[in-house]
Design a protein around this motif. Structure first.
Motif, short mmCIF file in Angstrom:
data_model
loop_
_atom_site.label_atom_id
_atom_site.label_comp_id
_atom_site.label_asym_id
_atom_site.label_seq_id
_atom_site.Cartn_x
_atom_site.Cartn_y
_atom_site.Cartn_z
N SER A 27 0.84 -1.19 0.01
CA SER A 27 -0.12 0.09 0.10
C SER A 27 0.95 1.14 0.11
O SER A 27 1.49 1.64 1.06
N VAL A 28 0.92 1.76 -1.14
CA VAL A 28 1.79 2.97 -1.41
C VAL A 28 1.19 4.56 -1.13
O VAL A 28 0.08 4.52 -1.84
N THR A 29 1.64 5.51 -0.48
CA THR A 29 1.04 6.58 -0.41
C THR A 29 2.19 7.74 -0.77
O THR A 29 3.20 7.83 -0.16
N ASN A 30 1.95 8.27 -1.92
CA ASN A 30 2.80 9.29 -2.61
C ASN A 30 2.24 10.72 -2.19
O ASN A 30 0.90 10.97 -2.69
N ALA A 31 2.80 11.19 -1.42
CA ALA A 31 2.17 12.68 -1.01
C ALA A 31 3.15 13.68 -1.56
O ALA A 31 4.34 13.70 -1.98
N GLY A 32 2.60 14.84 -2.05
CA GLY A 32 3.32 15.98 -2.67
C GLY A 32 4.04 15.74 -3.69
O GLY A 32 3.61 14.94 -4.78
N SER A 34 6.80 13.79 -3.55
CA SER A 34 7.35 12.37 -3.17
C SER A 34 6.99 11.40 -4.00
O SER A 34 5.64 11.22 -4.45
N ALA A 35 7.65 10.17 -4.28
CA ALA A 35 7.27 9.19 -5.24
C ALA A 35 8.05 7.95 -4.56
O ALA A 35 9.26 7.84 -4.68
N ILE A 36 7.02 6.73 -4.58
CA ILE A 36 7.82 5.56 -4.16
C ILE A 36 7.36 4.70 -5.55
O ILE A 36 6.34 4.34 -6.05
N THR A 37 8.34 3.92 -5.90
CA THR A 37 8.35 3.05 -6.94
C THR A 37 9.51 2.06 -6.70
O THR A 37 9.95 2.02 -5.64
N VAL A 38 9.76 1.67 -7.83
CA VAL A 38 11.08 0.39 -7.75
C VAL A 38 12.18 1.04 -8.65
O VAL A 38 11.83 1.62 -9.69
N THR A 52 11.72 8.89 -3.84
CA THR A 52 12.21 10.20 -4.17
C THR A 52 11.39 11.25 -3.63
O THR A 52 10.09 11.14 -3.62
N GLY A 53 11.78 12.23 -3.01
CA GLY A 53 11.19 13.19 -2.48
C GLY A 53 11.78 14.53 -1.56
O GLY A 53 12.92 14.47 -1.79
N ASN A 54 11.18 15.09 -0.80
CA ASN A 54 11.66 16.29 -0.16
C ASN A 54 11.08 16.45 1.26
O ASN A 54 10.11 15.51 1.51
N SER A 55 11.66 17.24 1.98
CA SER A 55 11.23 17.35 3.34
C SER A 55 9.92 17.97 3.69
O SER A 55 9.26 17.93 4.75
N SER A 56 9.18 18.56 2.38
CA SER A 56 7.83 19.06 2.48
C SER A 56 6.70 17.95 2.44
O SER A 56 5.76 18.42 2.56
N ALA A 57 6.94 16.83 2.25
CA ALA A 57 6.12 15.97 2.10
C ALA A 57 6.63 14.76 2.64
O ALA A 57 7.48 14.32 2.77
N PHE A 58 5.32 13.80 3.13
CA PHE A 58 5.51 12.46 3.97
C PHE A 58 4.87 11.57 2.77
O PHE A 58 3.92 11.59 2.47
N SER A 59 5.71 10.63 2.35
CA SER A 59 5.15 9.49 1.67
C SER A 59 5.49 8.31 2.65
O SER A 59 6.71 7.94 3.30
N ASN A 60 4.87 6.95 2.25
CA ASN A 60 5.25 5.96 3.03
C ASN A 60 4.57 4.77 2.14
O ASN A 60 3.88 4.82 1.18
#
Length: 84
Positions: A27-32, A34-38, A52-60
């Motif tokens: 279950s992937v949550t991409n915020a702002g 940020s991006a989670i992939t392989v 891949t992301g920055n400090s202004s968004a939280f992904s998990n």
């Protein structure tokens, strides 16, 4: 003792719209932005979870690996930071 969950990410294909994306099991949550992939892993022809992301968004990303109560658990992972 038995192994109930193991994931080396090798079976997933890059991108979230590919044949077998990481979202097929996780279950992937991409915020702002940020991006989670392989991405390419440590070994030839291997995959790794990439965030891949920055400090202004939280992904998990999370996965349910057991529906029963566990009394002990062992977790191992490796990480590579390209910038901090």
């Amino acid at each position: 003792m038995a192994a109930i969950f193991f994931d080396g990410f090798d079976y997933y294909t890059p991108g979230n719209t590919s044949a077998l994306p990481i979202t097929s099991r996780w279950s992937v949550t991409n915020a702002g932005s940020s991006a989670i992939t392989v991405a390419t892993g440590r070994y030839p022809n291997s995959q790794a979870m990439s965030m891949t992301g920055n400090s202004s968004a939280f992904s998990n990303s999370q996965v349910m690996f057991s529906s029963s109560l566990l009394t002990t658990i062992t977790v191992g992972f490796s990480a590579r930071f390209t910038a901090y």
